[in-house]
Design an enzyme around this catalytic site. Structure first.
Site, mmCIF file in Angstrom:
data_model
loop_
_atom_site.group_PDB
_atom_site.id
_atom_site.type_symbol
_atom_site.label_atom_id
_atom_site.label_comp_id
_atom_site.label_asym_id
_atom_site.label_seq_id
_atom_site.Cartn_x
_atom_site.Cartn_y
_atom_site.Cartn_z
ATOM 1 N N SER A 135 0.824 -1.211 0.000
ATOM 2 C CA SER A 135 0.000 0.000 0.000
ATOM 3 C C SER A 135 0.861 1.264 0.000
ATOM 4 C CB SER A 135 -0.932 0.012 1.215
ATOM 5 O OG SER A 135 -0.194 -0.141 2.411
ATOM 6 N N ASN B 145 -2.888 -2.296 13.204
ATOM 7 C CA ASN B 145 -4.287 -1.885 13.116
ATOM 8 C C ASN B 145 -4.558 -0.595 13.894
ATOM 9 O OD1 ASN B 145 -4.503 -4.177 11.663
ATOM 10 N ND2 ASN B 145 -5.672 -5.347 13.172
ATOM 11 N N THR C 46 -36.281 31.371 -10.497
ATOM 12 C CA THR C 46 -36.760 30.061 -10.030
ATOM 13 C C THR C 46 -37.168 29.329 -11.309
ATOM 14 O OG1 THR C 46 -39.054 30.818 -9.812
ATOM 15 C CG2 THR C 46 -37.682 30.983 -7.842
ATOM 16 N N HIS C 47 -37.003 28.038 -11.335
ATOM 17 C CA HIS C 47 -37.262 27.247 -12.557
ATOM 18 C C HIS C 47 -36.493 27.786 -13.753
ATOM 19 C CE1 HIS C 47 -40.821 25.710 -10.325
ATOM 20 N NE2 HIS C 47 -40.917 26.970 -9.942
ATOM 21 N N SER D 107 -10.065 28.608 -27.677
ATOM 22 C CA SER D 107 -10.325 27.381 -28.412
ATOM 23 C C SER D 107 -9.215 27.206 -29.430
ATOM 24 C CB SER D 107 -11.678 27.481 -29.106
ATOM 25 O OG SER D 107 -11.699 26.674 -30.261
ATOM 26 N N LYS E 214 -13.439 32.462 -28.966
ATOM 27 C CA LYS E 214 -13.884 31.841 -27.728
ATOM 28 C C LYS E 214 -13.103 32.280 -26.490
ATOM 29 C CE LYS E 214 -16.249 28.556 -27.411
ATOM 30 N NZ LYS E 214 -16.996 27.426 -27.595
ATOM 31 N N GLU F 173 -15.873 24.877 -15.310
ATOM 32 C CA GLU F 173 -16.373 23.587 -15.815
ATOM 33 C C GLU F 173 -15.655 22.428 -15.135
ATOM 34 O OE1 GLU F 173 -17.376 24.026 -20.385
ATOM 35 O OE2 GLU F 173 -15.596 25.162 -19.858
ATOM 36 N N TYR G 162 -11.079 -5.230 12.211
ATOM 37 C CA TYR G 162 -10.246 -4.866 11.072
ATOM 38 C C TYR G 162 -10.315 -5.938 9.982
ATOM 39 C CZ TYR G 162 -6.331 -3.681 8.051
ATOM 40 O OH TYR G 162 -5.583 -3.362 6.956
ATOM 41 N N GLN H 190 -7.640 -1.233 3.950
ATOM 42 C CA GLN H 190 -6.446 -0.588 3.392
ATOM 43 C C GLN H 190 -6.811 0.291 2.182
ATOM 44 O OE1 GLN H 190 -2.531 -2.591 3.239
ATOM 45 N NE2 GLN H 190 -2.856 -2.638 1.034
HETATM 46 N N1 ARG Z 1 -1.352 -1.308 5.409
HETATM 47 C C1 ARG Z 1 -2.410 -1.687 6.295
HETATM 48 C C2 ARG Z 1 -3.595 -0.730 6.119
HETATM 49 O O1 ARG Z 1 -3.429 0.303 5.562
HETATM 50 C C3 ARG Z 1 -1.931 -1.622 7.696
HETATM 51 C C4 ARG Z 1 -2.673 -2.535 8.603
HETATM 52 C C5 ARG Z 1 -2.348 -3.945 8.291
HETATM 53 N N2 ARG Z 1 -2.920 -4.806 9.280
HETATM 54 C C6 ARG Z 1 -2.981 -6.113 9.094
HETATM 55 N N3 ARG Z 1 -3.563 -6.793 10.014
HETATM 56 N N4 ARG Z 1 -2.521 -6.692 8.013
HETATM 57 O O2 ARG Z 1 -4.691 -1.034 6.532
#
Ligand code: ARG
Length: 452
Positions: A20, A106, A151-152, A273, A279, A286, A313, A318
């Protein structure tokens, strides 16, 4: 490291799939901040000798320096920001192996994310305050300019442009309250919840909480590692904010068109443009309108991720940060650029007023004038309605009618009634609290100033 029961390394494909770093490396400094608080607590409670705690903290500060100087290149084989930092710490300082005492990734990831998000949301708070300031100053600049109110998407009644700007002040002010709520909902300290059940070691959760400036430790360890409500609270704020932005941008895009032409956008905020030399496109507006979709999608994305998860968890969590950062980055850039653009928007008073003239937008004013003469409102409404029908058939505007013509269609028509038949009078006379009357708008501007 951390192999334990495994006899084989994780497959490369699995490493790639589960890492991650791409989404959590940006939290590196916050992760170190959390670890320092944790190490300090381990020392002060006697779980680790003070000297060891001090050495771990010194090591963490070194890692922080390396990161700041760009010397530390994290490795995907170490999965995430937390493991990368811990591994590097332990290289520098072997006592790093004691840092994870009474901690799980966690509660760690929850802490790190809250710390990083808190910083970013405090930044958004400042950006939003600046946007509110710009809006109030636009209200002051444009208070005496009159535009058609719709309105509308039909011309309804003339309003002060200052009143229009303040309508956005109210919307964005409510957003600021939602943002404050998101900030308060994230401001509890997860550290000490461990993997899910707390710790057998004599940790002091109040101590780490205080060091990190949270309001209180979280109250239930199971909930702590499962909870992502503070993220949905942020996403809800962000979504509503972007809905407001999108509607505001849409108004300005419409009013910037040749057909309306009320507002003049600064050249630096428009693009040409590649084909049509005439333009001047409102691309910033936008794009801001367009980006609202992604921000709302990020709210829905997280909600769908969360909806079927068992306590506590699960690794699905993640994925929570991907949309979160995308949203925070988008909202921040939108806040900045829209504030800048708004501060330079001008209103073409003449075109705004010209747009009003043929719209019979003073019809209610005449009906209310008749009410003051004792005509029941329903009857007054019908009288003026018939008059508008006649005007349309005769192709004549209210402004072009003589007193005699008025008297043919409307009882009690007199010079005094003719006197109220201007857009300016119409606005001025809507002198009710919260109304568009100039005096009321002035009052609201003062109130708005005291709120930012
Ligand atoms: N990279 C994990 C996350 O963002 C960290 C927690 C991982 N915990 C685990 N029990 N594998 O959630």
């Amino acid at each position: 490291m951390w192999h334990g029961r495994f006899t084989k390394d994780t497959a490369k494909t699995v490493q790639d799939f589960t890492q991650s770093l791409d989404i959590d490396w940006r939290m590196a400094e916050s992760d170190i901040e959390g670890s320092i608080a944790h190490a300090k607590m381990l020392g002060e409670t006697g779980i680790l000798p003070r000297e060891e705690s001090a050495k771990i903290i010194a090591g963490l500060l070194k890692v922080a320096d390396e990161i700041r100087e760009g010397k530390f290149i994290p490795s995907e084989s170490l999965e995430d920001v937390h493991m990368n930092i811990e591994a590097r710490l332990t290289e520098i300082e072997p006592l790093g192996a004691k840092l994870h005492t009474a901690r799980s990734r966690n509660d760690q990831v929850a802490t790190t994310t809250r710390l990083y998000l808190r910083k970013r949301l405090q930044g958004l708070r400042e950006n939003l305050r600046e946007l509110l300031r710009v809006i109030v100053s636009n209200a002051e600049r444009h208070i005496s300019i009159i535009i058609p109110g719709y309105t509308h998407m039909q011309q309804a009644q003339p309003v002060s442009m200052g009143h229009y700007w303040l309508s956005w002040f109210e919307a964005f002010y409510r957003d600021s309250q939602r943002l404050d709520f998101a900030l308060s909902s994230l401001n509890e300290c997860p550290l000490g919840a461990g993997a899910l059940a707390g710790s057998t070691l004599p940790i002091d959760r109040f101590m780490t909480c205080e060091t990190l400036g949270f309001d209180r430790p979280t109250r239930n360890s199971l909930d702590t590692v499962a909870n992502r409500d503070y993220m949905t609270d942020y996403h809800y704020f962000a979504s509503v904010f972007m809905i407001h932005i999108s509607r505001l941008c849409n108004d300005l895009i419409t009013w910037n068109s040749q057909e309306f032409g009320f507002i003049v956008l600064p050249d630096e905020f428009c693009t040409g443009s590649s084909m049509m030399p005439q333009k001047k496109n409102p691309d910033v507006l936008e794009l801001a309108r367009g980006k609202a979709g992604q921000v709302i999608a990020n709210l829905v994305d997280l909600m769908i991720t969360l909806k079927g998860l068992p306590m506590t968890y699960n690794r699905d969590l993640q994925e929570d940060k991907r949309g979160l950062w995308a949203s925070v980055d988008t909202v921040e850039s939108v806040m900045k650029i829209i504030a800048e653009l708004l501060s330079r928007v001008e209103v073409d008073e003449g075109l705004a007023l010209a747009g009003l003239e043929k719209g019979y937008s003073l019809a209610t004013d005449i009906a209310e004038y008749l009410v003051m003469k004792g005509v029941p409102f329903r009857e007054a409404h019908a009288i003026v309605g018939r008059l508008v029908g006649w005007c349309i058939a005769e192709k004549i505007a209210f402004e072009d009618m003589t007193l005699e013509q008025w008297q043919e269609h409307v009882p009690f028509a007199d010079a005094a009634m003719m006197g109220i038949l201007t857009a300016r009078e119409s606005v001025r006379r809507r002198n009710v609290y919260g109304g568009t009357g100039f005096d009321q708008v002035r009052k609201q501007i003062e109130e708005a100033k005291s709120r930012v």
